[in-house]
Design an enzyme around this catalytic site. Sequence first.
Site, short mmCIF file in Angstrom:
data_model
loop_
_atom_site.label_atom_id
_atom_site.label_comp_id
_atom_site.label_asym_id
_atom_site.label_seq_id
_atom_site.Cartn_x
_atom_site.Cartn_y
_atom_site.Cartn_z
N HIS A 196 0.85 -1.19 0.00
CA HIS A 196 0.00 0.00 0.00
C HIS A 196 0.88 1.24 0.00
O HIS A 196 1.60 1.49 0.96
CB HIS A 196 -0.95 0.00 1.21
CG HIS A 196 -2.09 -0.95 1.05
ND1 HIS A 196 -3.35 -0.69 1.52
CD2 HIS A 196 -2.17 -2.15 0.43
CE1 HIS A 196 -4.16 -1.69 1.20
NE2 HIS A 196 -3.45 -2.61 0.56
N TYR B 11 -9.78 5.66 6.62
CA TYR B 11 -10.01 6.04 8.01
C TYR B 11 -11.06 7.16 7.99
O TYR B 11 -10.80 8.23 7.44
CB TYR B 11 -8.73 6.58 8.65
CG TYR B 11 -7.67 5.53 8.93
CD1 TYR B 11 -7.57 4.92 10.17
CD2 TYR B 11 -6.75 5.17 7.94
CE1 TYR B 11 -6.60 3.97 10.44
CE2 TYR B 11 -5.77 4.21 8.20
CZ TYR B 11 -5.70 3.62 9.45
OH TYR B 11 -4.73 2.68 9.71
N PRO C 68 -5.69 0.72 18.57
CA PRO C 68 -5.33 0.21 17.24
C PRO C 68 -5.22 1.26 16.13
O PRO C 68 -4.63 0.98 15.09
CB PRO C 68 -6.44 -0.80 16.92
CG PRO C 68 -7.56 -0.46 17.83
CD PRO C 68 -6.97 0.16 19.05
N LYS D 292 -0.22 0.11 15.11
CA LYS D 292 1.14 0.07 15.65
C LYS D 292 1.45 -1.10 16.58
O LYS D 292 2.62 -1.33 16.91
CB LYS D 292 1.46 1.38 16.39
CG LYS D 292 1.55 2.59 15.47
CD LYS D 292 2.66 2.41 14.46
CE LYS D 292 2.72 3.52 13.45
NZ LYS D 292 3.51 3.19 12.26
N TYR E 140 3.23 6.81 10.05
CA TYR E 140 2.44 5.65 9.64
C TYR E 140 3.32 4.57 9.02
O TYR E 140 3.19 3.39 9.33
CB TYR E 140 1.34 6.08 8.66
CG TYR E 140 0.26 5.04 8.50
CD1 TYR E 140 -0.93 5.14 9.22
CD2 TYR E 140 0.43 3.94 7.66
CE1 TYR E 140 -1.92 4.17 9.10
CE2 TYR E 140 -0.56 2.97 7.54
CZ TYR E 140 -1.73 3.10 8.26
OH TYR E 140 -2.70 2.14 8.15
P1 FAD Z 1 0.69 -11.46 21.77
O1 FAD Z 1 0.43 -11.46 20.32
O2 FAD Z 1 -0.36 -11.16 22.72
O3 FAD Z 1 1.47 -12.77 22.12
C1 FAD Z 1 1.69 -13.20 23.45
C2 FAD Z 1 1.73 -14.71 23.48
O4 FAD Z 1 2.02 -15.15 24.79
C3 FAD Z 1 0.40 -15.34 23.10
O5 FAD Z 1 0.61 -16.35 22.13
C4 FAD Z 1 -0.14 -15.89 24.41
O6 FAD Z 1 -0.94 -17.05 24.21
C5 FAD Z 1 1.14 -16.21 25.13
N1 FAD Z 1 1.04 -16.23 26.60
C6 FAD Z 1 0.30 -15.42 27.40
N2 FAD Z 1 0.49 -15.72 28.68
C7 FAD Z 1 1.38 -16.74 28.69
C8 FAD Z 1 1.98 -17.49 29.73
N3 FAD Z 1 1.71 -17.24 31.02
N4 FAD Z 1 2.84 -18.46 29.41
C9 FAD Z 1 3.14 -18.73 28.11
N5 FAD Z 1 2.60 -18.04 27.08
C10 FAD Z 1 1.73 -17.08 27.38
N6 FAD Z 1 -2.70 -4.21 16.49
C11 FAD Z 1 -2.71 -3.52 15.38
O7 FAD Z 1 -1.69 -2.89 15.07
N7 FAD Z 1 -3.81 -3.50 14.57
C12 FAD Z 1 -4.93 -4.24 14.87
O8 FAD Z 1 -5.89 -4.24 14.12
C13 FAD Z 1 -4.95 -4.96 16.04
N8 FAD Z 1 -6.04 -5.69 16.40
C14 FAD Z 1 -6.03 -6.37 17.57
C15 FAD Z 1 -7.14 -7.09 17.97
C16 FAD Z 1 -7.15 -7.78 19.19
C17 FAD Z 1 -8.38 -8.55 19.60
C18 FAD Z 1 -6.01 -7.71 20.03
C19 FAD Z 1 -6.00 -8.43 21.36
C20 FAD Z 1 -4.89 -7.01 19.62
C21 FAD Z 1 -4.88 -6.33 18.40
N9 FAD Z 1 -3.77 -5.61 17.98
C22 FAD Z 1 -3.79 -4.92 16.85
C23 FAD Z 1 -2.54 -5.58 18.75
C24 FAD Z 1 -1.53 -6.57 18.22
O9 FAD Z 1 -2.18 -7.72 17.76
C25 FAD Z 1 -0.56 -6.86 19.35
O10 FAD Z 1 0.10 -5.65 19.65
C26 FAD Z 1 0.45 -7.95 19.04
O11 FAD Z 1 -0.17 -9.22 19.00
C27 FAD Z 1 1.55 -7.96 20.10
O12 FAD Z 1 2.37 -9.09 19.93
P2 FAD Z 1 3.04 -9.79 21.19
O13 FAD Z 1 3.84 -10.90 20.63
O14 FAD Z 1 3.71 -8.77 22.03
O15 FAD Z 1 1.84 -10.30 22.07
C1 DHB Z 2 -6.12 -2.64 10.43
C2 DHB Z 2 -6.18 -2.34 11.76
C3 DHB Z 2 -5.80 -1.08 12.19
O1 DHB Z 2 -5.83 -0.77 13.49
C4 DHB Z 2 -5.38 -0.13 11.31
O2 DHB Z 2 -5.04 1.10 11.76
C5 DHB Z 2 -5.29 -0.44 9.98
C6 DHB Z 2 -5.67 -1.72 9.54
C7 DHB Z 2 -6.53 -3.98 9.96
O3 DHB Z 2 -6.91 -4.81 10.81
O4 DHB Z 2 -6.49 -4.23 8.76
#
Ligand code: FAD
Ligand code: DHB
Length: 392
Positions: A75, A203, A294, A298, A386
């Site tokens: 994009h 957006y 979200p 980021k 962005y």
């Molecule tokens: P996570 O992806 O949360 O990974 C942590 C891992 O640790 C998981 O697999 C979990 O199962 C595991 N875990 C937890 N506790 C334990 C334990 N005690 N022992 C062992 N393992 C454990 N960000 C965006 O930028 N855009 C979005 O659209 C967006 N949508 C989202 C929607 C949802 C519902 C959520 C919850 C988050 C969203 N995010 C989004 C945020 C983004 O997905 C997260 O910032 C990202 O997943 C962070 O990665 P991470 O590896 O730090 O954590």
């Molecule tokens: C998506 C999620 C976001 O929070 C964003 O800013 C842009 C795209 C997505 O899920 O595609």
Amino acid sequence: MTAGRTRIGIIGAGPAGLMLAHLLHQNGIESVVVEARSREYVENRIRAGILEYEVAELMRSTGLGARMDSVGSRHDGTNFLVNGQLHHIDFHELTGKHVMLYSQHEVVRDLIASLLEAGVEILFEATEVAVHDFATDKPYVTYVRGGAAGRLDCEIIAGCDGFHGTCRQSFPAGLIVEYDREYPFGWLGILAEAPPSKDELIYANHKNGFALLSMRSPTISRLYLQSAPDEPLENWPDDRIWEELAVRLAHDGFSLNTGKIFQKGVTAMRSYVAEPMQTGRLLLAGDAAHIVPPTGAKGLNSAIADVAIMARAIEAFCLRHDAEPLNHYTETCLRRIWQIERFSWWMTSMMHKFDNHGPFDARMQTAELDYILNSSAGQVTLAENYVGLPLH
Ligand code: FAD
Ligand code: DHB
């Protein structure tokens, strides 16, 4: 008791933990990942969709670019819809960079496949995970797996276990200072079997509330509506979702493609930072240490940025006996994290409807959007953040 030893014990197989294991493996540093959920669960967890320019480059430069470049899409810009007027922000023209639309669960699948092929161990479905003795140079992890107790001795523990994980909670009492903001709204998100109604994201700031048009593939749309933070899904039958999206996204020449909704959920919105991100030999990364709303996509990107910094610090420590980058891990990360927090908070504040705003605040929001979207300096500010700040 199953006993094991590795150099780096990684808790959590989300993007942060898996990418850390991958980057360490590239430098010949052994690690083991301990994950609470099953492989199937983490590979199908639907979350983020946008990869910053340098995150996508990191995928490519470490051998993970092939599927992203065939299934994902580049994009070069995005759209802001304000007062029914569409404004195109051309990232490429403004910054020379772009972003990749590639789902988080695809990134997770690529990382797991690559790690398992390389022989890196991922202990899925480990319960009662606990971290011990990280104030010494002999930390270890305990867990239960398949009914048997396990112990993993290591040199460093990476806490990549997300916001509700155990690692941050294991810090000594009183060490962490928390910076927190909850927003008075959430996002109702859907996935639908509908071709995207636009080639790039939209957006939308609308008097009924924010809306976002995104996509996952040429046949799947991802769409969001500002809702209450605890909005009951029963309030939103499919017809009402499509009607409201059509209202909030309406502009000249646009028509919304609809289709079968196959996933629906509400995400609350929060900004949160825990400082410091390390104590002794326990280091946090990603959602374990910080959360962003979200808006601006980021969350995943900042998790990857942390582990890129952590991997370099661990390499200096393990390969060159240089503890300096490790000792400065928190401050190196936080400088970038606070920039991300600021951007996500700003995007959220600029694009949503705040029920507690008076007429003055509403005019300030309009003036800010007017400036950002109509000044070239404003557009560069938006685009530069962005597409993503440098990964260091
Ligand atoms: P996570 O992806 O949360 O990974 C942590 C891992 O640790 C998981 O697999 C979990 O199962 C595991 N875990 C937890 N506790 C334990 C334990 N005690 N022992 C062992 N393992 C454990 N960000 C965006 O930028 N855009 C979005 O659209 C967006 N949508 C989202 C929607 C949802 C519902 C959520 C919850 C988050 C969203 N995010 C989004 C945020 C983004 O997905 C997260 O910032 C990202 O997943 C962070 O990665 P991470 O590896 O730090 O954590
Ligand atoms: C998506 C999620 C976001 O929070 C964003 O800013 C842009 C795209 C997505 O899920 O595609």
